[in-house]
Design an enzyme around this catalytic site. Structure first.
Site, PDB file in Angstrom:
ATOM      1  N   TYR A  68       0.814  -1.224   0.000  1.00  0.00           N
ATOM      2  CA  TYR A  68       0.000   0.000   0.000  1.00  0.00           C
ATOM      3  C   TYR A  68       0.840   1.263   0.000  1.00  0.00           C
ATOM      4  O   TYR A  68       2.056   1.211   0.111  1.00  0.00           O
ATOM      5  CB  TYR A  68      -1.045  -0.002   1.100  1.00  0.00           C
ATOM      6  CG  TYR A  68      -0.632  -0.166   2.537  1.00  0.00           C
ATOM      7  CD1 TYR A  68       0.666  -0.005   2.983  1.00  0.00           C
ATOM      8  CD2 TYR A  68      -1.612  -0.480   3.498  1.00  0.00           C
ATOM      9  CE1 TYR A  68       0.995  -0.142   4.305  1.00  0.00           C
ATOM     10  CE2 TYR A  68      -1.290  -0.624   4.829  1.00  0.00           C
ATOM     11  CZ  TYR A  68       0.014  -0.445   5.235  1.00  0.00           C
ATOM     12  OH  TYR A  68       0.317  -0.580   6.558  1.00  0.00           O
ATOM     13  N   GLU A  69       0.163   2.396  -0.173  1.00  0.00           N
ATOM     14  CA  GLU A  69       0.819   3.702  -0.375  1.00  0.00           C
ATOM     15  C   GLU A  69       1.757   3.685  -1.577  1.00  0.00           C
ATOM     16  O   GLU A  69       2.793   4.342  -1.593  1.00  0.00           O
ATOM     17  CB  GLU A  69       1.580   4.124   0.890  1.00  0.00           C
ATOM     18  CG  GLU A  69       0.709   4.456   2.070  1.00  0.00           C
ATOM     19  CD  GLU A  69      -0.172   5.666   1.849  1.00  0.00           C
ATOM     20  OE1 GLU A  69       0.144   6.485   0.962  1.00  0.00           O
ATOM     21  OE2 GLU A  69      -1.196   5.793   2.546  1.00  0.00           O
ATOM     22  N   GLY A  70       1.377   2.940  -2.608  1.00  0.00           N
ATOM     23  CA  GLY A  70       2.204   2.805  -3.799  1.00  0.00           C
ATOM     24  C   GLY A  70       3.103   1.599  -3.652  1.00  0.00           C
ATOM     25  O   GLY A  70       3.979   1.569  -2.796  1.00  0.00           O
TER      26      GLY A  70
END
Length: 595
Positions: free
Chosen positions: A441-443
């Site tokens: 997550y978060e890229g």
């Protein structure tokens, strides 16, 4: 399973001795003297207590019980609500928040230490705090004065929580194709309709209101990412006097059943004509959202550090107690049936790998935090610009490398336990499951590597990288004494290799665009190990100078751990560099049908 204890001694070493944070803070005009060494030390002590004594004991129960969904209502595990209230009452939710609206205004160099303790104690709990911190950052930077006055004080106080609603079922990395719509209303608000998925803390029982930051498009917005706007959509509308009004048309359709972080509610959020308020300018929502992404991505990277520290503490305690076989050099405890497994070379290899990489990560997170502080609080235009460039360059490294290393470390910790590492009651398998999400997550880390290689290096012809390299060269030039040679010389060789690698990829990309993506992941890892070599050289310099006052062996242990990094871990860059130099051709020899 050993009880988590905040690693305050090592945190203080990095913060006070290596990076001399107090001197940094006093030189940053924008901090206005809000923090000094004494205040910071007291805050670290208190953070250590609340994370170790209040939040960490909820970790296993949180995993076993998990967040629960019932007809749109989400309940967090037993103890979470009380612990959150205790944490909020201490002012910790607004630690780095704007003092004008009730935040404490603390620098990120202090904030990263508290975040590490929080993640080390309890990943799921930490995420509720992290999402609120991220959403307040975007709101403070881009919201109108009215929105900030209305929402920030209660969010900083922990009375209200925050989320970030980006992803949709069909749109993850490519946010330009989102379908959530925002229709202007006569009163200046917007009617927001759409579905968002993977929303951390989208619904829960920890706070009385939840403030959603939602990416959406107006009906006539430009196509792609240039048409995205950002809206504030509260769970409960707020009356003119600040009290809570009616429920907004936003609901939680379900929560995900996940591999880990089970006490963190990962929600499907439905917006059905919900009342929203524009943050910033129309069609510039991504710009507003990315204001806080450097902070959020660093925070998620720190999840890897916290999990690594927790895994190490547990593994080393077990290795000292578990007896199996005799040491290769002969019995170390002849009065017992066998020796503790910490005598065995392979166990030491695993423990030292965790220790060296965790301590390197802690130093690097503090370094990145210092650059964030300079970029935010300095009144020196040149220093501010350099820090901004370094933050842009180093954020994808921090997010991806911390979390890749974090998984490796937690697997090592699990392996130290042998079969017990696979059993739930010892806690190591939970750490492996919990830390795994941080690479996604978060890229995703692949996207982070592409960002580093493409946008932050190739796109500017290595300009950001050159600033970082020049800083390291300056350190090398200033520290040529023989005592530090065992750290400085490998650092110089690693930097020269990274410079050569960078130039090669930039050159190849001019004629073959596939070179950027083909090199990116291995390049990021070479970069990470080289950056850690810089951190270890800085730590070794301090440790060497303080050996004569080393009453408890702390500085000697620091040097020994640094030597392990230089001799056993830094050489990994050789195979990684060879992979980068092989180019993109091996990736494209197969046709799609041959996979």
């Amino acid at each position: 399973m050993a009880e988590y204890k905040a690693p305050l001694r090592d945190i203080r070493f990095v913060l006070n001795e290596v990076f001399e944070a107090d001197q940094l803070w006093q030189n940053l005009a924008g901090l206005n003297g809000a923090i000094d060494a004494e205040t910071a030390d007291a805050m670290l002590e208190e953070a250590g207590k609340i994370t170790s004594q209040t939040i960490a004991p909820l970790n296993r129960n949180g995993d076993e019980e998990g967040a629960k969904w019932d007809n749109g209502v989400v309940t967090t595990p037993t103890g979470f609500k009380d612990a959150y209230q205790t944490y909020a009452e201490g002012g910790w939710v607004g630690l780095s928040g704007n003092p004008e609206f009730g935040g404490l205004g603390m620098p990120k160099t202090l904030g990263v230490q508290v975040e590490e303790m929080l993640y080390g104690a309890n990943n799921s709990f930490a995420l509720y705090v992290a999402l609120t911190a991220g959403s307040t950052l975007a709101l403070d930077a881009h919201g109108s004065e009215e929105l900030k006055q209305t929402y920030l004080p209660n969010m900083y106080a922990g009375t209200w929580a925050g989320t970030m609603c980006l992803t949709e079922p069909h749109a993850g990395t490519d946010l330009g194709i989102i379908r959530t719509k925002a229709v202007p209303e006569a009163d200046g608000s917007y009617s927001v309709t759409g579905t968002k998925i993977f929303i951390t803390g989208g619904e829960h029982d920890l706070t009385e209101n939840i403030i959603h930051l939602v990416l959406a498009k107006l009906p006539d917005a430009p196509a792609g990412p240039k048409g995205i706007s950002l809206f504030l959509v509260p769970k409960f509308l707020v009356n003119a006097d600040g009290s809570l009004g009616e429920r907004n048309s936003v609901s939680c359709g379900s929560i995900e059943h996940k591999m880990g972080i089970k006490a963190s509610a990962t929600c499907v959020m439905n917006f059905d004509g919900a009342k929203g308020f524009l943050i910033g300018e129309l069609n510039k929502g991504l710009n507003a959202m990315f204001t806080m992404m450097n902070y959020e991505r660093l925070s998620i990277g720190i999840q890897g550090i916290g999990c690594s520290e927790a895994s190490y503490q547990s593994a080393v305690a077990y290795a000292r107690e578990r007896i199996q076989s005799r040491a290769p050099t002969g019995a170390q405890q002849p009065d017992k049936a066998a020796d503790p497994i910490i005598v065995h070379p392979d166990v030491r290899r695993m423990l030292l790998t965790i220790k060296a990489m965790t301590e390197g990560s802690r130093a690097f997170s503090t370094y990145v935090g210092s650059q964030l502080d300079i970029s935010k609080f300095s009144d020196d235009a040149a220093a501010k610009k350099k820090a901004e460039d370094l933050v842009a360059l180093l954020t994808p490294v921090a997010k991806a490398f911390f979390t890749d290393v974090g998984l490796e470390n937690c697997v090592h910790g699990q392996q130290v336990f042998g079969g017990h590492g696979y059993i739930r009651e010892w806690g190591q398998e939970q750490l492996v499951r919990d830390v795994r999400i941080a690479q996604i997550y978060e890229g995703t880390n692949g996207i982070q590597a592409l960002d580093l290689m493409g946008r932050k290096t190739v796109a500017n012809d290595g300009a950001f990288f050159k600033q970082f390299a020049d800083e390291i060269k300056g350190f090398i030039a200033d520290n040529g004494d023989q005592a530090l040679a065992e750290f400085v010389q490998p650092l110089a060789a690693a930097l020269a290799n990274l410079e050569e690698l960078t130039a090669q990829v930039i050159d190849r990309s001019k004629t073959n665009p596939n070179e950027v993506g083909a090199a990116s992941v291995e390049y990021l890892h070479v970069f990470g190990y080289t950056a850690y070599a810089y951190m270890w050289a800085k730590m070794a310099k301090v440790a060497l100078a303080k050996l004569d006052q080393d009453g408890d062996g702390f500085y000697q242990a620091k040097l020994s751990t640094g030597r392990f990094f230089v001799k056993r871990l830094l050489p990994r860059i050789q195979s990684l560099s060879a992979a980068v130099r092989s180019g993109s051709e091996p990736l494209f020899e197969l046709s799609a049908e041959q996979f």
